[in-house]
Design a protein around this motif. Sequence first.
Motif, mmCIF file in Angstrom:
data_model
loop_
_atom_site.group_PDB
_atom_site.id
_atom_site.type_symbol
_atom_site.label_atom_id
_atom_site.label_comp_id
_atom_site.label_asym_id
_atom_site.label_seq_id
_atom_site.Cartn_x
_atom_site.Cartn_y
_atom_site.Cartn_z
ATOM 1 N N PHE A 108 0.853 -1.187 0.000
ATOM 2 C CA PHE A 108 0.000 0.000 0.000
ATOM 3 C C PHE A 108 0.890 1.240 0.000
ATOM 4 O O PHE A 108 1.992 1.209 0.552
ATOM 5 N N THR A 109 0.394 2.320 -0.599
ATOM 6 C CA THR A 109 1.201 3.539 -0.592
ATOM 7 C C THR A 109 1.207 4.128 0.821
ATOM 8 O O THR A 109 0.341 3.815 1.647
ATOM 9 N N ILE A 110 2.206 4.997 1.059
ATOM 10 C CA ILE A 110 2.281 5.674 2.351
ATOM 11 C C ILE A 110 0.968 6.422 2.615
ATOM 12 O O ILE A 110 0.427 6.390 3.713
ATOM 13 N N GLY A 111 0.446 7.052 1.552
ATOM 14 C CA GLY A 111 -0.800 7.805 1.693
ATOM 15 C C GLY A 111 -1.956 6.921 2.126
ATOM 16 O O GLY A 111 -2.701 7.265 3.050
ATOM 17 N N GLU A 112 -2.090 5.761 1.466
ATOM 18 C CA GLU A 112 -3.182 4.851 1.830
ATOM 19 C C GLU A 112 -3.068 4.433 3.295
ATOM 20 O O GLU A 112 -4.064 4.350 4.016
ATOM 21 N N GLN A 113 -1.819 4.176 3.735
ATOM 22 C CA GLN A 113 -1.639 3.706 5.107
ATOM 23 C C GLN A 113 -1.879 4.815 6.123
ATOM 24 O O GLN A 113 -2.507 4.598 7.151
ATOM 25 N N MET A 114 -1.365 6.010 5.807
ATOM 26 C CA MET A 114 -1.565 7.111 6.757
ATOM 27 C C MET A 114 -3.042 7.458 6.858
ATOM 28 O O MET A 114 -3.571 7.683 7.944
#
Lengths: 328, 339
Positions: A108-114
Amino acid sequence: MTQTIVDIRDLYVQYRTFDGQAKVLNGVNLTVKKGEKVSIVGETACGKTTTVKSILRILAPQASIPRGEILFNGSDVLKMGYSELNKLRSSGASMIFQDPTMSLNPVFTIGEQMEAVIRYSGQSGVEQKSVRHELAVKALEETAMPDPERILQSYPFQLSGGMRQRVCIALSLATPRDLVIADEPTTNLDVTIQDQVLKILKQRVEAKGCSLILITHSFGVARETTDRIYVMYAGNMVETAPTQELFREPLHPYSRALMSCIPRLSGGGMAEGIPGRLSNYHNPPKGCRFAPRCPEAMPRCHEEKPESIDVGREHQVACFLYDKDGGK
Amino acid sequence: MILTWLKRLGTYLFVLLGLSVLIFIISRVAPGDPARIALGPRAPESVVQALREKMNLDKPYVVQYFLWLNDAIRLDLGDSLQSRRPVIEDIKEYLPATLEIVIIAGIWMIAWGLLLGILAAKFTGTWLDGVIRVFSYLGVVAPAFVWSIILMLVFAYVIPVFPSSGRISLGMAPPPRVTGMYTIDYLLAGNFAGFKDAFVHLILPAIGLTFGGIAQSARITRGTMVENSRKDYILAERAYGIPERKMLFKYLLKPSLIPTVSVTSLDIASIFGGAFLVEQLYNYPGLARYGMQAVLNKDLNAIAGVAMVLGCVFMIVNIIIDIIVARLDPRVRMLGGEN
């Protein structure tokens, strides 16, 4: 009187293994006040990570807790139901793991995780994607990350270890928390960026006014970052004292031995190290767990477990040397 | 990125070329004279010789190969000795029938493999995990035709709910040919009774083919999920209070799917392999049964044709799987699978 965030009382944790129960935590006591930065120092495998993981109840399935209490803002974590526990995890305390290459989901992208973490933080307005995005960008900016928008679109493997650990710090403080737990956050980083990451962590925690538990095996890191130090040995907190005081006057024989292991710039050659090995958790010593390695052990140390004794303001030591009855 | 895919495509074409050489060699080296077999033992030698010349069997092997390859590229695979028709016509007739079975089997296999794998991972160490484990061992140990016989006995004989042979019931008219897949062609013709009839004929043979694949995907899915569930990123996500259901079906499942999807291409190959016996068993007029008869009759052109078609189908399956893996795994997608 300052509010107590975490109060661990007489905590025992054991792990089921092929060789029977490994009795790792042996009556741990730990308190963290609001805004206080505390570190736990000890050798590898002394139970530091087990102690903090039990606060969030993310111990391995083989672990069990036969005795003890963990009070978080006054309520016992060990008695919490699922929804209460989830509230603690989403808005009470957060944890930064040791290895930043392993602590972000690789697909998952950092954005999706954050945004997922922010989404379940219980804050108002996070149902909206734009709010989540804004919070994520802000959190990254606060950890001195260049070009947050690009970071959010990246996958973990595209970032360096230091950047990933800063992402983890940003993640842990993207929404308000009472406590941040950092489990050796710099051990797996290059020496050159360890200091930088540590500074960012300290600065963020102070800016948000939350408490910090920092796990480390380096007294240097503990000294730079935290107000008070717990010295841990084989599942016990053997000594705690404000940072300056501990460095000036370590009381427990184990603390003294650890201190003498720090290499000094002023010569004197390599440090000595402590003879003997960490005790076996399947069949631990009956009395003080450090007794077999302790240069000052008395007969009593092999029979009874020493309790913590107040020896000064916020300074406690679990050793019979400081017992008024002495080493009978 | 595009270069990576082109490279991969080149590899596939190369493999296909290798396959063609292999098939050609095997078919020519195998003992027995195809012309003699075609004409029977009583045909006069002069007639047999004439057929040999017509089939180019008198020329050197290298020449034979290039003649064959040249025709094959133009889809001229020669005539079948059994059906006395061009092989390509036979393939056009039988391939859609087999594809119908394989597609249904593939969907069935992936759905159950994932479901059982996720359940076993979620309930690790419980009785449910144990039951799925035992089922998985049985699925791997017993070959497809054994399952097919059991299914046939139970669901076509003891409880006769499904038909046990053919593509459609006796007395049904086949649909007007569009794709060659009866279910789709019936639907296109608006004949729902026909669709249902063709569909129920597919169920038993398709399911019989899937036990091994279900077992394997379930084991791999479970294993990967259990392993990943101990990883720090899962602990971290749990520590952030992300709901368990979301964890299981999103953050744990996605990274865990990659190995399962990767072996799916092998599972689909094993479905094709199993089809050779299962189509025979269900008297189902598909490509696998056709190929089997070709082998038994030493029908060289048909053998080569079937093998090449299966090779191509397998390549396409592989390409699809590669695309799915690249969708799932950013490292494959962006680093071109070098890492």
